[in-house]
Design a protein around this motif. Structure first.
Motif, PDB file in Angstrom:
ATOM      1  N   ASN A 418      41.584  48.602  29.209  1.00 11.96           N
ATOM      2  CA  ASN A 418      41.467  47.466  29.067  1.00 11.96           C
ATOM      3  C   ASN A 418      41.025  46.415  30.275  1.00 11.96           C
ATOM      4  O   ASN A 418      40.678  47.078  31.198  1.00 11.96           O
ATOM      5  CB  ASN A 418      42.427  46.870  28.907  1.00 11.96           C
ATOM      6  N   PRO A 419      40.541  45.128  29.743  1.00  4.43           N
ATOM      7  CA  PRO A 419      39.974  44.479  30.914  1.00  4.43           C
ATOM      8  C   PRO A 419      41.266  44.065  31.194  1.00  4.43           C
ATOM      9  O   PRO A 419      42.499  43.795  31.640  1.00  4.43           O
ATOM     10  CB  PRO A 419      40.419  43.062  29.929  1.00  4.43           C
ATOM     11  N   ALA A 420      41.357  44.512  33.147  1.00  2.46           N
ATOM     12  CA  ALA A 420      42.046  44.443  33.859  1.00  2.46           C
ATOM     13  C   ALA A 420      42.425  42.644  34.531  1.00  2.46           C
ATOM     14  O   ALA A 420      41.834  41.405  34.709  1.00  2.46           O
ATOM     15  CB  ALA A 420      42.302  44.738  35.735  1.00  2.46           C
ATOM     16  N   ASP A 421      44.033  42.748  34.402  1.00  2.00           N
ATOM     17  CA  ASP A 421      44.847  40.880  34.321  1.00  2.00           C
ATOM     18  C   ASP A 421      44.554  40.857  35.896  1.00  2.00           C
ATOM     19  O   ASP A 421      43.994  41.822  37.325  1.00  2.00           O
ATOM     20  CB  ASP A 421      45.835  41.222  34.032  1.00  2.00           C
ATOM     21  N   ASN A 422      44.564  39.817  36.882  1.00  5.15           N
ATOM     22  CA  ASN A 422      44.620  39.571  38.083  1.00  5.15           C
ATOM     23  C   ASN A 422      43.589  40.082  38.649  1.00  5.15           C
ATOM     24  O   ASN A 422      44.506  41.016  39.859  1.00  5.15           O
ATOM     25  CB  ASN A 422      46.663  40.112  38.239  1.00  5.15           C
ATOM     26  N   HIS A 423      42.559  39.845  38.704  1.00  7.76           N
ATOM     27  CA  HIS A 423      41.900  41.056  39.296  1.00  7.76           C
ATOM     28  C   HIS A 423      40.337  39.831  39.426  1.00  7.76           C
ATOM     29  O   HIS A 423      40.081  39.045  38.361  1.00  7.76           O
ATOM     30  CB  HIS A 423      41.094  42.068  38.333  1.00  7.76           C
ATOM     31  N   ILE A 424      39.178  40.457  40.663  1.00  8.64           N
ATOM     32  CA  ILE A 424      37.826  39.936  40.355  1.00  8.64           C
ATOM     33  C   ILE A 424      37.319  40.612  40.634  1.00  8.64           C
ATOM     34  O   ILE A 424      37.454  42.070  41.088  1.00  8.64           O
ATOM     35  CB  ILE A 424      37.788  38.733  41.989  1.00  8.64           C
ATOM     36  N   SER A 425      36.764  40.742  39.780  1.00 10.55           N
ATOM     37  CA  SER A 425      35.344  41.715  39.841  1.00 10.55           C
ATOM     38  C   SER A 425      33.138  41.402  39.747  1.00 10.55           C
ATOM     39  O   SER A 425      33.965  40.181  39.500  1.00 10.55           O
ATOM     40  CB  SER A 425      35.653  42.980  38.581  1.00 10.55           C
TER      41      SER A 425
END
Length: 576
Positions: A418-425
């Motif tokens: 799933n899309p990652a939480d608390n994350h910068i990409s």
């Protein structure tokens, strides 16, 4: 507490005004868990074959795990000689049958080695009532099985304390020798090398900080020292200065790291500190923390037909690892180390105390920042990555349990797909980056900082010169997240996500962001079903500063956040 839950006595709100639980309740909880599990005992009592998906180790290993991990609860329960349900008679029969050939052999990096530690510790705690009543030949066969833990290779982490614990029992039983001494010395040498400061050890070489600190790396050697009347040298007291903050007002531990299906084992280090005296906490505060943690899970569906399920509240696949089997959750038995404190111990006789103080604590050793506010604790991660030194930085999948910038007592990370939480990409030519090796830069006062190289897919795992420097600074329940992206090629898109939760939460752009999106996480988290993530987006190139304020369980507070970005940078990334 209702159908399919452990039946506890009436609450005692005089001695325990906050949780209602006393030592009598802990004893009843142990008995209830044991009674439910023993419904699945094999005819010889060597296995407890609990229902559920088998582990990768196979059903015989899973059955041994059921025996060993519940034996640990029974041993803590009966360690003062009280055994009204004859638990030890059953475990003695299982030991005799198991070590006569029913149990699988201990091999290199095999699950039976893990379970040998619980068997050995259980035997040590109950020695006068179980081991000493076996015949010499039965003892010899048990020693033969256990000693294989000293002769095979553990995994390169906390596993070294499984042969350590076996060796400690053999020495306590008068069967020590050079082999047991070497096993113990090797584990302690490794532990010293894994120490990173502030009471925290890495779980093996590298920087893997998680609950294994409390329920393994501190517990096994500190308990051995206590039982042997030796000084405790594992920095347990220092560890508890920060670790006790990692519980919410509702009793939940911070959801971070692997093996979280062990649930209230998270409280074992606090209990051990109270038992040994190696704690900065008062006895009443220690009891409130461990009892609140036990209640948290018993009240939230952790039991299915009386058995601990594979999950968090109830069953939850994403909380599991490949090694998890039906009996794996029973490492929760370690919380019952509190029962080593007898009925007259201050842990049980002093009134409960609760600390509702809002606190912020920086831990430069592990690279963590603790933010406790209004009953929720957040753990900002600038130092724990679970990447082994030999793995390098080029693997293209992250680990949601270690790679996220923040964890809490009321949220869990989203699943890996799933899309990652608390994350910068960063997104370059359609490939989205992950955070692998985390390089801590420092932590002090109300901030923690780190940098990492964004890793992409196998066709383009790294982009030369590209890196992200990050700092989190907190005020009350506000989190200022600053990311300095260096060397972004033309066509790079940056994405920053917030908390994955149904609680009130916000992510507010401060600098550099041009848009906001809501993205579904259909697998949800351990705390909620399908949820949505707030995600900030921007097209970037070269070196840019991106900043946002995140809030969990509260509301965004107006302030001159843009000026704070420059102030934080001057004191952190610009100096480091």
């Amino acid at each position: 507490m209702g159908e399919h839950r452990v039946k506890l006595p009436e609450e005692d709100r005089t001695l325990s005004p906050h949780t209602g639980l006393t030592r009598t309740h802990w004893v009843a909880a142990a008995d209830g868990l044991l009674a439910a599990a023993w419904r699945y005992a094999s005819p010889t009592s060597a296995f407890l074959d609990l229902p559920g998906r088998p582990s990768r180790s196979g059903v015989r290993s899973d059955g041994l795990e059921g025996y060993a991990r519940t034996f640990l609860a029974a041993a803590f329960r009966t360690a003062h000689g009280e055994d009204p349900h004859n638990w030890l008679e059953r475990y003695a029969a299982g030991l005799v049958a198991g070590t006569a050939g029913e149990w699988p052999a201990i091999t290199d990096v095999g699950q039976p080695m893990v379970e040998s530690a619980s068997v050995a510790l259980g035997l040590r705690l109950t020695k006068p009532w179980l081991w000493d009543k076996l015949s010499t030949s039965q003892q010899d066969r048990a020693e033969t099985w256990l000693r294989e833990a000293l002769r095979h290779v553990p995994a390169a982490n906390n596993w070294y304390f499984f042969p350590y614990t076996v060796a400690s029992f053999l020495e306590a039983a008068g069967r020590g020798d050079e082999e047991t001494g070497r096993a113990k010395q090797r584990a302690l040498e490794l532990l010293e090398g894994w120490y990173r400061g502030d009471g925290w050890y890495s779980d093996g070489d590298g920087r893997a900080f998680d609950h294994y600190n409390g329920w393994a790396l501190h517990l096994y050697p500190a308990l051995d020292a206590h039982l042997s009347s030796r000084p405790i040298t594992t920095h347990l007291k220092e560890h508890l200065k920060s670790f006790h903050l990692l519980f919410g007002a509702d009793g939940a531990p911070v959801y971070f790291g692997r093996s979280l299906t062990y649930r209230f084992a998270a409280a074992s280090a606090i209990a051990l500190g109270a038992v040994t005296g190696e704690t900065p906490l008062s006895p009443g505060h220690s009891r409130q923390l461990i009892s609140n943690n036990l209640r948290y899970f018993l009240d939230r569906g952790s039991l299915t037909d009386g058995l601990l399920s594979l999950g968090w509240h109830g069953p939850h696949e994403a909380s599991l690892q490949p090694y998890s089997g039906p009996a794996s959750p029973y490492w929760a038995s370690k919380a019952f180390v509190c029962l080593l404190a007898g009925p007259d111990h201050p842990l049980w006789t002093e009134p409960e105390e609760r600390d509702d103080t809002n606190q912020t604590l920086a831990l430069p050793g592990p690279g963590l920042l603790i933010q406790k506010h209004n009953g929720v604790t957040r753990l900002h991660n600038h130092g724990s990555d679970h990447v082994r030194p030999f793995e390098g930085e080029h693997a293209t999948e992250d680990d949601p349990l270690y790679s996220r910038f923040a964890y809490s007592t009321s949220t869990g990370p989203t699943a890996q797909k799933n899309p990652a939480d608390n994350h910068i990409s960063l997104v370059i030519r359609g490939d989205r980056s992950v955070r692998r090796r985390i390089h801590p830069l420092g932590a002090r006062d109300n901030w923690a900082a780190s940098w990492h190289r964004p890793v992409f897919d196998a066709h383009q795992p790294m982009v030369p010169g590209l890196r992200i420097e990050s700092v989190t600074a907190v005020w009350d329940d506000q989190e200022l997240r600053i990311h300095r992206v260096i060397g972004a090629p033309h066509g790079t898109r940056a994405e920053l996500s917030g908390w994955a939760t149904d609680l009130p939460a916000e992510l507010v752009a401060v600098r550099g962001w041009s848009g906001q999106e809501r993205r579904p996480a259909p697998q949800g988290t351990a705390f909620t079903t399908a949820t949505n993530l707030t995600t900030l987006v921007a097209d970037i190139e070269g070196t840019v500063i991106l900043a946002a304020v995140a809030v969990l369980g509260g509301t965004f507070q107006e302030a001159d956040w843009d000026a704070r970005v420059d102030e934080v940078l001057r004191h952190t990334l610009d100096r480091l």
